[in-house]
Motif scaffolding. Structure first.
Motif, PDB file in Angstrom:
ATOM      1  N   ALA A  15      -5.938   7.536  -6.962  1.00  0.00           N
ATOM      2  CA  ALA A  15      -5.253   7.032  -8.152  1.00  0.00           C
ATOM      3  C   ALA A  15      -6.021   7.383  -9.420  1.00  0.00           C
ATOM      4  O   ALA A  15      -5.427   7.732 -10.449  1.00  0.00           O
ATOM      5  CB  ALA A  15      -5.071   5.513  -8.049  1.00  0.00           C
ATOM      6  N   VAL A  16      -7.352   7.315  -9.366  1.00  0.00           N
ATOM      7  CA  VAL A  16      -8.169   7.710 -10.523  1.00  0.00           C
ATOM      8  C   VAL A  16      -7.926   9.177 -10.853  1.00  0.00           C
ATOM      9  O   VAL A  16      -7.786   9.556 -12.020  1.00  0.00           O
ATOM     10  CB  VAL A  16      -9.658   7.441 -10.257  1.00  0.00           C
ATOM     11  CG1 VAL A  16     -10.528   8.055 -11.355  1.00  0.00           C
ATOM     12  CG2 VAL A  16      -9.927   5.939 -10.174  1.00  0.00           C
ATOM     13  N   ALA A  17      -7.859  10.013  -9.822  1.00  0.00           N
ATOM     14  CA  ALA A  17      -7.632  11.447 -10.043  1.00  0.00           C
ATOM     15  C   ALA A  17      -6.271  11.692 -10.696  1.00  0.00           C
ATOM     16  O   ALA A  17      -6.147  12.524 -11.606  1.00  0.00           O
ATOM     17  CB  ALA A  17      -7.737  12.200  -8.718  1.00  0.00           C
ATOM     18  N   PHE A  57      -5.382  -1.369 -12.328  1.00  0.00           N
ATOM     19  CA  PHE A  57      -5.846  -1.683 -10.978  1.00  0.00           C
ATOM     20  C   PHE A  57      -5.891  -3.200 -10.838  1.00  0.00           C
ATOM     21  O   PHE A  57      -6.586  -3.884 -11.592  1.00  0.00           O
ATOM     22  CB  PHE A  57      -7.235  -1.101 -10.728  1.00  0.00           C
ATOM     23  CG  PHE A  57      -7.252   0.383 -10.520  1.00  0.00           C
ATOM     24  CD1 PHE A  57      -6.257   1.017  -9.795  1.00  0.00           C
ATOM     25  CD2 PHE A  57      -8.269   1.160 -11.040  1.00  0.00           C
ATOM     26  CE1 PHE A  57      -6.270   2.390  -9.610  1.00  0.00           C
ATOM     27  CE2 PHE A  57      -8.297   2.531 -10.853  1.00  0.00           C
ATOM     28  CZ  PHE A  57      -7.297   3.152 -10.132  1.00  0.00           C
ATOM     29  N   LEU A  58      -5.168  -3.732  -9.850  1.00  0.00           N
ATOM     30  CA  LEU A  58      -5.137  -5.168  -9.630  1.00  0.00           C
ATOM     31  C   LEU A  58      -5.433  -5.502  -8.170  1.00  0.00           C
ATOM     32  O   LEU A  58      -4.946  -6.486  -7.631  1.00  0.00           O
ATOM     33  CB  LEU A  58      -3.774  -5.746 -10.058  1.00  0.00           C
ATOM     34  CG  LEU A  58      -3.750  -7.231 -10.407  1.00  0.00           C
ATOM     35  CD1 LEU A  58      -4.677  -7.547 -11.566  1.00  0.00           C
ATOM     36  CD2 LEU A  58      -2.335  -7.692 -10.721  1.00  0.00           C
ATOM     37  N   ILE A  86       1.222  -1.020 -12.088  1.00  0.00           N
ATOM     38  CA  ILE A  86       0.246  -1.942 -11.497  1.00  0.00           C
ATOM     39  C   ILE A  86       0.075  -1.601 -10.029  1.00  0.00           C
ATOM     40  O   ILE A  86       1.042  -1.567  -9.263  1.00  0.00           O
ATOM     41  CB  ILE A  86       0.693  -3.405 -11.635  1.00  0.00           C
ATOM     42  CG1 ILE A  86       0.731  -3.819 -13.110  1.00  0.00           C
ATOM     43  CG2 ILE A  86      -0.242  -4.331 -10.864  1.00  0.00           C
ATOM     44  CD1 ILE A  86       1.184  -5.252 -13.339  1.00  0.00           C
ATOM     45  N   SER A  87      -1.178  -1.353  -9.644  1.00  0.00           N
ATOM     46  CA  SER A  87      -1.530  -1.098  -8.252  1.00  0.00           C
ATOM     47  C   SER A  87      -2.194  -2.346  -7.695  1.00  0.00           C
ATOM     48  O   SER A  87      -3.288  -2.715  -8.120  1.00  0.00           O
ATOM     49  CB  SER A  87      -2.484   0.094  -8.160  1.00  0.00           C
ATOM     50  OG  SER A  87      -2.994   0.236  -6.857  1.00  0.00           O
ATOM     51  N   PHE A  88      -1.545  -3.015  -6.738  1.00  0.00           N
ATOM     52  CA  PHE A  88      -1.999  -4.321  -6.267  1.00  0.00           C
ATOM     53  C   PHE A  88      -2.788  -4.259  -4.966  1.00  0.00           C
ATOM     54  O   PHE A  88      -3.611  -5.138  -4.708  1.00  0.00           O
ATOM     55  CB  PHE A  88      -0.775  -5.231  -6.093  1.00  0.00           C
ATOM     56  CG  PHE A  88      -1.101  -6.626  -5.661  1.00  0.00           C
ATOM     57  CD1 PHE A  88      -1.567  -7.562  -6.574  1.00  0.00           C
ATOM     58  CD2 PHE A  88      -0.936  -7.018  -4.336  1.00  0.00           C
ATOM     59  CE1 PHE A  88      -1.864  -8.859  -6.181  1.00  0.00           C
ATOM     60  CE2 PHE A  88      -1.226  -8.309  -3.932  1.00  0.00           C
ATOM     61  CZ  PHE A  88      -1.688  -9.236  -4.852  1.00  0.00           C
ATOM     62  N   SER A  89      -2.540  -3.259  -4.133  1.00  0.00           N
ATOM     63  CA  SER A  89      -3.069  -3.282  -2.762  1.00  0.00           C
ATOM     64  C   SER A  89      -4.183  -2.285  -2.503  1.00  0.00           C
ATOM     65  O   SER A  89      -4.404  -1.879  -1.361  1.00  0.00           O
ATOM     66  CB  SER A  89      -1.926  -3.052  -1.762  1.00  0.00           C
ATOM     67  OG  SER A  89      -1.056  -4.156  -1.736  1.00  0.00           O
ATOM     68  N   ASP A  90      -4.890  -1.865  -3.551  1.00  0.00           N
ATOM     69  CA  ASP A  90      -5.999  -0.933  -3.366  1.00  0.00           C
ATOM     70  C   ASP A  90      -7.323  -1.677  -3.288  1.00  0.00           C
ATOM     71  O   ASP A  90      -7.658  -2.467  -4.174  1.00  0.00           O
ATOM     72  CB  ASP A  90      -6.072   0.063  -4.529  1.00  0.00           C
ATOM     73  CG  ASP A  90      -5.010   1.149  -4.419  1.00  0.00           C
ATOM     74  OD1 ASP A  90      -4.610   1.449  -3.285  1.00  0.00           O
ATOM     75  OD2 ASP A  90      -4.616   1.686  -5.456  1.00  0.00           O
ATOM     76  N   PHE A  91      -8.082  -1.404  -2.219  1.00  0.00           N
ATOM     77  CA  PHE A  91      -9.445  -1.907  -2.116  1.00  0.00           C
ATOM     78  C   PHE A  91     -10.371  -1.002  -2.912  1.00  0.00           C
ATOM     79  O   PHE A  91      -9.966   0.047  -3.426  1.00  0.00           O
ATOM     80  CB  PHE A  91      -9.876  -1.955  -0.648  1.00  0.00           C
ATOM     81  CG  PHE A  91      -9.176  -3.008   0.161  1.00  0.00           C
ATOM     82  CD1 PHE A  91      -9.464  -4.358  -0.036  1.00  0.00           C
ATOM     83  CD2 PHE A  91      -8.231  -2.670   1.107  1.00  0.00           C
ATOM     84  CE1 PHE A  91      -8.826  -5.336   0.695  1.00  0.00           C
ATOM     85  CE2 PHE A  91      -7.584  -3.645   1.857  1.00  0.00           C
ATOM     86  CZ  PHE A  91      -7.884  -4.982   1.653  1.00  0.00           C
ATOM     87  N   LYS A 143       0.842  -1.193   0.000  1.00  0.00           N
ATOM     88  CA  LYS A 143       0.000   0.000   0.000  1.00  0.00           C
ATOM     89  C   LYS A 143       0.880   1.248   0.000  1.00  0.00           C
ATOM     90  O   LYS A 143       1.560   1.553   0.971  1.00  0.00           O
ATOM     91  CB  LYS A 143      -0.920  -0.003   1.223  1.00  0.00           C
ATOM     92  CG  LYS A 143      -1.849   1.202   1.291  1.00  0.00           C
ATOM     93  CD  LYS A 143      -2.708   1.324   0.058  1.00  0.00           C
ATOM     94  CE  LYS A 143      -3.602   2.562   0.117  1.00  0.00           C
ATOM     95  NZ  LYS A 143      -4.245   2.835  -1.178  1.00  0.00           N
ATOM     96  N   ASP A 144       0.869   1.971  -1.105  1.00  0.00           N
ATOM     97  CA  ASP A 144       1.640   3.209  -1.243  1.00  0.00           C
ATOM     98  C   ASP A 144       0.673   4.378  -1.049  1.00  0.00           C
ATOM     99  O   ASP A 144       0.050   4.853  -1.990  1.00  0.00           O
ATOM    100  CB  ASP A 144       2.300   3.270  -2.622  1.00  0.00           C
ATOM    101  CG  ASP A 144       3.083   4.568  -2.827  1.00  0.00           C
ATOM    102  OD1 ASP A 144       3.212   5.345  -1.863  1.00  0.00           O
ATOM    103  OD2 ASP A 144       3.543   4.792  -3.960  1.00  0.00           O
TER     104      ASP A 144
END
Length: 337
Positions: free
Chosen positions: A114-116, A129-130, A102-107, A84-85
């Protein structure tokens, strides 16, 4: 893809962790000649992993710095962040380099910032988004099985994990964030999005061996991904924990996933179909395979050319049939029940 691009390593941040180290090994299995850089705080573990992999090196990562503490002039073919960054500096670094991220730890409740950042620089890099169950493999398996239907009505995904299958520090940190209960898990119920709580957040289901489990909804990105990709009006994902004492004698940590689909089939009849995935490994193994498949696809090493800048979920990049084939090759048992 140009030869120059192929020679740039993939930077795996959190690469010496439980999922990260397995993702690096899975990527090496898929792409024996692809250079890999293990980005980690623990340099001893990172260096040892790099030696094991071959064609790899290790760097110390500092998420407090805009340049991540990396050497000036460093260049990578992709940036994979497996922790989580909260600063999103790893995403900004990838955007500045114009390489896949690749973003792995976003719920599901994490992705707004990140969308912004993507909207602010939409043409800079592909952003994937992963934060999906088991590295996106379950969403892709679900879409593969959904091809049997002309129109889906509901998708119910259930999973049973061993109580000792807690992963590493990053995974435990994610669990702690969810345990705080704010916000509640997101589910789709009869065409309406709800943040489930109380009785809405729990559901009973039958495990692979017939055991009845009480699962609880989990706020992963699979639910909105599957809602966008199908016409199902009800979608949810629930987890249950298996006490270690209830394991069959001699059996180690394993996990199972049940995918139940209801809808109108291609022949016009309405029915319910159940598929089961059983993996005799900790859940980090299947998650790692999902990460490796995503990297391979983003770089254009399988399934098509390198991916253009954009915002992606795994189902927008990977062919579900290809993923199912790779899962079977790696030992996951997949059956229609």
């Amino acid at each position: 893809m140009s030869t120059n691009m192929k020679q740039k390593p993939v930077l795996i941040i959190g690469g010496s962790g439980v999922v990260g180290s397995r993702a690096a090994r899975a990527l090496r299995w898929l792409q024996p000649k692809l250079p890999i850089t293990i980005g980690a705080r623990d340099q001893l573990k990172a260096n040892a992993l790099a030696r094991e992999l071959g064609g790899a090196d290790a760097v110390k990562i500092d998420l407090e710095r805009q340049d991540l503490g990396l050497p000036p002039g460093a260049a990578y073919s992709a940036v994979v962040t497996l922790l989580k960054d909260d600063s999103l500096r790893s995403m900004k670094y990838a955007q500045a380099q114009g390489v896949p991220y690749i973003s792995f730890s976003d719920f599901v409740f994490d992705i707004g910032p990140a969308v912004a950042h993507y909207i602010h620089k939409p043409a800079s890099a592909p952003v994937l988004f992963l934060g999906h169950f088991l590295g996106g493999t379950v969403t892709l398996a679900t879409l593969h099985f959904a091809r049997e239907f002309r129109k889906l009505h509901s998708i119910e995904i259930s999973a049973v994990f061993d109580e000792e299958d807690v992963g590493g520090p990053a995974a435990q940190g994610d669990m702690e964030r969810v345990a705080k209960g704010v916000p509640n898990p997101l589910i789709l119920e009869d065409g309406k999005w709800i943040w489930a709580h109380g009785d809405d957040a729990v559901r009973g289901f039958k495990g692979v061996d017939g055991t009845q489990w009480q699962g609880r909804a989990y706020p992963l990105l699979d639910v909105p991904s599957l809602a966008a990709a199908t016409d199902a009006r009800s979608i949810r994902l629930d987890f249950a924990l298996r006490p270690a004492a209830s394991r069959p004698r001699g059996q180690g940590i394993s996990h199972e996933v049940i995918i139940e689909l209801t809808g109108e089939k291609q022949d016009g009849t309405t029915g319910r179909v159940r598929h089961e995935l059983v993996d005799g490994d900790a859940h980090s193994g299947l998650s790692a395979r999902g990460v490796a498949l995503a990297v391979e696809r983003l770089l254009g090493l399988a399934g098509g050319p390198p991916v253009a800048p954009g915002l992606y979920n795994p189902e927008g990049l990977l062919d579900p049939a290809y993923v199912i084939e790779r899962l079977r090759e790696s030992g996951t048992r997949i059956q229609r029940a």
